[in-house]
Design a protein around this motif. Sequence first.
Motif, mmCIF file in Angstrom:
data_model
loop_
_atom_site.group_PDB
_atom_site.id
_atom_site.type_symbol
_atom_site.label_atom_id
_atom_site.label_comp_id
_atom_site.label_asym_id
_atom_site.label_seq_id
_atom_site.Cartn_x
_atom_site.Cartn_y
_atom_site.Cartn_z
ATOM 1 N N TRP A 158 0.837 -1.209 0.000
ATOM 2 C CA TRP A 158 0.000 0.000 0.000
ATOM 3 C C TRP A 158 0.865 1.249 0.000
ATOM 4 C CZ3 TRP A 158 -5.191 1.293 -0.085
ATOM 5 C CH2 TRP A 158 -5.526 2.558 0.369
ATOM 6 N N LEU A 159 1.905 1.269 0.845
ATOM 7 C CA LEU A 159 2.753 2.452 0.946
ATOM 8 C C LEU A 159 3.637 2.647 -0.286
ATOM 9 C CD1 LEU A 159 3.869 2.213 4.682
ATOM 10 C CD2 LEU A 159 2.159 3.731 3.683
ATOM 11 N N LYS A 160 3.954 1.587 -1.020
ATOM 12 C CA LYS A 160 4.812 1.707 -2.195
ATOM 13 C C LYS A 160 4.037 2.062 -3.463
ATOM 14 C CE LYS A 160 8.462 -1.482 -0.699
ATOM 15 N NZ LYS A 160 9.142 -2.775 -0.954
ATOM 16 N N VAL A 161 2.819 1.576 -3.582
ATOM 17 C CA VAL A 161 2.088 1.714 -4.841
ATOM 18 C C VAL A 161 1.099 2.869 -4.808
ATOM 19 C CG1 VAL A 161 0.500 0.540 -6.420
ATOM 20 C CG2 VAL A 161 2.374 -0.736 -5.345
ATOM 21 N N VAL A 162 0.365 2.988 -3.742
ATOM 22 C CA VAL A 162 -0.737 3.958 -3.714
ATOM 23 C C VAL A 162 -0.254 5.407 -3.734
ATOM 24 C CG1 VAL A 162 -2.715 4.749 -2.379
ATOM 25 C CG2 VAL A 162 -2.287 2.310 -2.642
ATOM 26 N N PRO A 163 0.763 5.807 -2.933
ATOM 27 C CA PRO A 163 1.173 7.223 -2.978
ATOM 28 C C PRO A 163 1.631 7.710 -4.350
ATOM 29 C CG PRO A 163 2.017 6.194 -0.989
ATOM 30 C CD PRO A 163 1.447 5.099 -1.823
ATOM 31 N N PRO A 164 2.457 6.947 -5.112
ATOM 32 C CA PRO A 164 2.784 7.448 -6.463
ATOM 33 C C PRO A 164 1.568 7.580 -7.366
ATOM 34 C CG PRO A 164 4.346 5.750 -5.799
ATOM 35 C CD PRO A 164 3.253 5.740 -4.787
ATOM 36 N N ILE A 165 0.631 6.629 -7.261
ATOM 37 C CA ILE A 165 -0.578 6.713 -8.095
ATOM 38 C C ILE A 165 -1.375 7.967 -7.739
ATOM 39 C CG2 ILE A 165 -2.782 5.600 -8.604
ATOM 40 C CD1 ILE A 165 -1.406 2.916 -8.301
ATOM 41 N N LEU A 166 -1.484 8.241 -6.445
ATOM 42 C CA LEU A 166 -2.204 9.442 -6.029
ATOM 43 C C LEU A 166 -1.488 10.708 -6.494
ATOM 44 C CD1 LEU A 166 -3.302 8.483 -2.400
ATOM 45 C CD2 LEU A 166 -4.696 8.538 -4.478
ATOM 46 N N GLY A 167 -0.139 10.684 -6.481
ATOM 47 C CA GLY A 167 0.615 11.845 -6.949
ATOM 48 C C GLY A 167 0.368 12.125 -8.421
ATOM 49 N N PHE A 168 0.414 11.064 -9.251
ATOM 50 C CA PHE A 168 0.144 11.254 -10.676
ATOM 51 C C PHE A 168 -1.310 11.656 -10.919
ATOM 52 C CE2 PHE A 168 4.035 8.739 -11.327
ATOM 53 C CZ PHE A 168 4.643 9.513 -12.305
ATOM 54 N N ALA A 169 -2.214 11.096 -10.150
ATOM 55 C CA ALA A 169 -3.621 11.479 -10.289
ATOM 56 C C ALA A 169 -3.825 12.948 -9.934
ATOM 57 C CB ALA A 169 -4.487 10.584 -9.401
#
Length: 319
Positions: free
Chosen positions: A65-76
């Motif tokens: 969760w900590l590795k995948v979700v934050p970058p996705i949220l940043g790009f979103a």
Amino acid sequence: MVSAVFHSPELTPSPSGGGLGWGQAAAVVPAPATKAVGEVAPTPALPQRGREPSAKMPYDWRSLWLKVVPPILGFAFLIGIWAIVAIKTGSSFPSPLETLKQAIEVFSDPFYQKGPNDQGIGWNVLSSLKRVGMGFGMAALVGIPLGFMIGRFTFLSRMFNPLISLLRPVSPLAWLPIGLMVFKGANPAAIWTIFICSIWPMIINTAVGVQRVPSDYMNVARVLNLSEWKIVTKILFPAVLPYTLTGVRLAVGTAWLVIVAAEMLTGGVGIGFWVWDEWNNLNVKNIIVAIFTIGGVGLLLEFALIRLATAFTFEEVKV
């Protein structure tokens, strides 16, 4: 052979206190069995243990969760801001979907060539990387040995420190006119600019690494009467390598940053010139595609140097 144990009734102990009396429990211990000649004694069967099920470690969903979700949220978040700006400005600024379609068209044939000023984005990126490689390579050949000498000898440190403090804050593009005047060409001037902006991080980090080598190491070298070459190769170089690689990472990031601006001013073939040419053609979609391309190439260079630093140092290297 069947053996038996016989117990007598439980009585009081013998008053004489010696041996077994009628009052004690007596046990008959069977004599060891004798086997006939040629007879093989049966091997006692070992107790069968059931297979224990292997314990499975629970999957670390929190780490994922900590590795995948934050970058996705940043790009979103970036795409959301971009879409809002595109809606507010109307048709003058392209939307993310329009830019994606343009990027697919640009990268469908990145190496086309229809003339010296009409080439695909792939050729322009390669030309910029070639200039960066040449300028950066010359800066490494000069800066790393100079950093070793500045950190090793106090006289050289006092001699060059004022010059480095004076020249390092100068903007890299300020060196471009000097290169054009001296080398009489846009390509060598751009390489000169890369050289002069890349050399400072490598000199400073290497010199600091040499100065931070523990004094015990140098005392042992003096006791063993080691030559200067062995001191550099056996003591200084392994200890200073993490600092040098940090300087290399900083230098290559600065070089890739500067080459885009230098190519905008000098022209020719390169990703910086491609951006400027697309601006003259009022093609904002290609400019945004070039921005993401420049960022992607810089990210790959940074990742490659991190892997290099991790392979040659014992310390964990982080961005």
